[in-house]
Design an enzyme around this catalytic site. Structure first.
Site, PDB file in Angstrom:
ATOM      1  CG  HIS A 141      -4.005  -3.653   2.392  1.00 36.47           C
ATOM      2  ND1 HIS A 141      -3.154  -3.258   3.396  1.00 36.47           N
ATOM      3  CD2 HIS A 141      -4.572  -2.519   1.904  1.00 36.47           C
ATOM      4  CE1 HIS A 141      -3.207  -1.937   3.525  1.00 36.47           C
ATOM      5  NE2 HIS A 141      -4.056  -1.471   2.631  1.00 36.47           N
TER       6      HIS A 141
ATOM      7  CD  GLU B 132      -2.213  -6.583   4.805  1.00 34.90           C
ATOM      8  OE1 GLU B 132      -2.493  -5.415   5.114  1.00 34.90           O
ATOM      9  OE2 GLU B 132      -1.490  -6.870   3.820  1.00 34.90           O
TER      10      GLU B 132
ATOM     11  CB  CYS C 154      -0.993  -0.034   1.165  1.00 31.07           C
ATOM     12  SG  CYS C 154      -2.361   1.141   0.966  1.00 31.07           S
TER      13      CYS C 154
END
Length: 212
Positions: free
Chosen positions: A192, A194, A87
């Site tokens: 992202h 994750e 990001c």
């Protein structure tokens, strides 16, 4: 083997830590350490720079952490360890950001961080939610991923690369929006990983297994 996940008060560290720890166990990539210690970064075999918020704030936070920007620079420019920016961590790889004020980045992926301007005025900014990846060139961190795999984005600003050879993947959001960039031992994702479920976990596993 140690992967340093940099803590400079500008990242979603809890979910990132859990995702990286899970995939490190699965691929046998050693330890994942969340750290604000430059010496730990200097010793790490891999470095991850997350980032949430505005470009100038994230840069100020990183450079305000004594010795950290130098440790990151040493990891990339001198030791050439695998490096992942996420990001705003990816945006700081660029030459310049234009959010609020003109702010210098590391300049490792030449380009600018500009506000997203979708061709369709009905598309909201920030760009928030799931979008389909369009792979522009093969890269080890995208191994096993297919055209159209979903990734999760939350951002209003995106990178415009100066060299098309540094663009690895993009998404369509009222026009092309940079999703993955890279060169040499450096890679960055605007989305992202994750938070991107199977797609993100595969990318993390690939990064942890990457031997550039």
């Amino acid at each position: 083997m140690t992967t340093a996940l940099i803590d400079y008060d500008s990242g979603n560290l809890h979910s990132a830590q859990k995702a990286f720890e899970r995939m490190a166990r699965e691929v046998g990539a050693g330890d994942v350490v969340v750290t604000s210690d430059p010496d730990t970064v200097r010793r790490a075999d891999r470095v991850v720079l997350p980032g949430d918020g505005a470009f100038p704030h994230c840069r100020d936070q990183l450079f305000g952490l004594s010795g950290m920007a130098e440790a990151v620079t040493e990891a990339v420019e001198t030791r050439a360890v695998p490096f992942l920016g996420i990001c705003v961590g990816m945006q700081m790889l660029a030459t310049t950001g234009h959010e609020y004020s003109e702010t210098p980045g590391f300049g490792w992926i030449p380009g600018e961080i500009c506000r997203i301007t979708p061709d369709d005025p009905a598309l909201p900014v920030p760009h928030m939610g799931w979008n389909d990846l369009r792979v522009d060139r093969a890269h080890p961190v995208l191994a096993g991923l297919d055209q159209g795999d979903h990734a999760y984005f939350v951002h209003s600003w995106a990178m415009r690369v100066a060299d098309p050879g540094h663009l690895i993947a993009h998404v369509d959001y009222g026009g092309p929006v940079t999703a993955v960039v890279g060169r040499d031992t450096i890679v960055g994702t605007q989305f992202h990983p994750e938070k991107s479920q199977a797609t993100g976990l595969r990318l993390i596993a690939n990064f942890l297994s990457w031997r550039p």
